[in-house]
Design an enzyme around this catalytic site. Structure first.
Site, PDB file in Angstrom:
ATOM      1  N   ALA A 146       0.845  -1.191   0.000  1.00  0.00           N
ATOM      2  CA  ALA A 146       0.000   0.000   0.000  1.00  0.00           C
ATOM      3  C   ALA A 146       0.882   1.243   0.000  1.00  0.00           C
ATOM      4  O   ALA A 146       2.089   1.178   0.222  1.00  0.00           O
ATOM      5  CB  ALA A 146      -0.926  -0.014   1.210  1.00  0.00           C
ATOM      6  N   GLY A 179      -0.211  -5.169   1.490  1.00  0.00           N
ATOM      7  CA  GLY A 179      -1.463  -5.213   0.750  1.00  0.00           C
ATOM      8  C   GLY A 179      -1.366  -5.987  -0.546  1.00  0.00           C
ATOM      9  O   GLY A 179      -2.363  -6.549  -1.017  1.00  0.00           O
ATOM     10  N   GLU A 225      -1.914  -9.486   0.348  1.00  0.00           N
ATOM     11  CA  GLU A 225      -3.328  -9.691   0.674  1.00  0.00           C
ATOM     12  C   GLU A 225      -4.192  -9.775  -0.574  1.00  0.00           C
ATOM     13  O   GLU A 225      -5.168 -10.536  -0.607  1.00  0.00           O
ATOM     14  CB  GLU A 225      -3.794  -8.580   1.616  1.00  0.00           C
ATOM     15  CG  GLU A 225      -3.173  -8.733   2.998  1.00  0.00           C
ATOM     16  CD  GLU A 225      -3.526  -7.623   3.957  1.00  0.00           C
ATOM     17  OE1 GLU A 225      -4.229  -7.901   4.954  1.00  0.00           O
ATOM     18  OE2 GLU A 225      -3.101  -6.477   3.724  1.00  0.00           O
ATOM     19  N   GLU A 243       3.727  -5.734   7.463  1.00  0.00           N
ATOM     20  CA  GLU A 243       3.134  -4.575   8.138  1.00  0.00           C
ATOM     21  C   GLU A 243       3.692  -4.338   9.536  1.00  0.00           C
ATOM     22  O   GLU A 243       3.716  -3.201  10.009  1.00  0.00           O
ATOM     23  CB  GLU A 243       1.605  -4.739   8.218  1.00  0.00           C
ATOM     24  CG  GLU A 243       0.877  -4.642   6.893  1.00  0.00           C
ATOM     25  CD  GLU A 243       0.729  -5.992   6.195  1.00  0.00           C
ATOM     26  OE1 GLU A 243      -0.069  -6.069   5.249  1.00  0.00           O
ATOM     27  OE2 GLU A 243       1.416  -6.967   6.601  1.00  0.00           O
TER      28      GLU A 243
END
Length: 257
Positions: free
Chosen positions: A65, A110, A113, A133
């Site tokens: 991200a 992300g 994910e 993260e």
């Protein structure tokens, strides 16, 4: 529709969604996530019989991200950001036809994910994947705490999330994250062949098969995903989150409390 940072291309009944920010290693910002959601909806509306997700360029699938954007978010803004990422990951999981992540490089945070929200994952030999993260002072916020253990088992998922471990393609395949690893130059052909084989199967039966497979964990996962969203958002504004993301943006090692 057309978008600045996302492409949706077709090869007969197979749609390919490409995150097209190679200069930013295909990192996800608000506009890109919104465009992904619209592209996924368009592919479903056009009755795609398989959906491939990949990243532009040779270096990254989705490197993660947009941390520069995230570093100053409040808890409320973090909640909205988490919900946006969840919406896209959930749309991939619920897509009527099988989805395939063509992991062609870095897939961190992300990006990991989004890959694990797909039904199948094919990786290039150069791919590296991980939920990183924790080193930013936050936790995975787009589904990994719930989806990752389903793929790799509880112990491996905890190690990946607690330590921010990054796995090379072969290690990730051994852990169960990738179903197939091919040479970098063969990735596009391998994914195209797999998607074509899926698209040739009966569409109604394929939809039913996917729905049945998703049903097995839907009850507990729904509450788990909701908890993850709350926990993810609560970490925005904490000293560790501010330090972790500032250090990343500034190119230095974080000094956590």
């Amino acid at each position: 529709m057309s978008w600045k940072t996302v492409r949706l291309d077709w090869d007969e009944d197979v749609a390919t969604l490409t995150v097209d920010r190679p200069d930013a290693l295909n990192a996800l910002n608000v506009a890109t996530l919104e465009a992904m959601g619209e592209a996924i909806t368009e592919a479903a509306d056009e009755d795609a019989r398989a959906l491939v997700v990949t990243g532009a360029g040779d270096d990254a699938f989705i490197a993660g991200a947009d941390i520069a954007y995230m570093q100053d978010l409040s808890t409320t803004e973090g909640q909205e950001w988490g919900e946006l990422g969840h919406d896209v990951a959930d749309a991939l999981e619920a897509f009527p036809a099988p989805t395939i992540a063509a992991v062609n490089g870095y897939a961190f945070g992300g990006g990991c994910e989004m890959a694990i929200a797909c039904d199948l994952r094919v990786a290039a030999e150069s791919a590296v994947i991980g939920n990183t993260e924790i080193d930013l002072g936050i936790i995975p916020g787009w589904g990994a705490t719930q989806r990752l253990p389903e793929l790799v088992g509880d112990e491996t998922a905890r190690r990946m999330i607690f330590l921010g471990e990054r796995l090379d393609a072969e290690s990730a395949a051994q852990a169960g994250l990738f179903g197939e690893v091919v040479s970098d130059e063969d990735l596009e052909d391998a994914v195209s062949e797999l998607a074509s084989r899926i698209a040739e199967k009966p569409a109604v039966a394929m939809r039913a098969a996917k729905q049945a497979l998703n049903q097995r964990s839907e009850g507990s996962q729904t509450s788990g995903l909701a908890y993850e969203q709350r926990a993810f958002a609560s970490l925005f504004g904490t000293p560790d989150q501010r330090e972790g993301m500032s250090a990343f943006v500034e190119g230095r090692e974080p000094e956590f409390e």
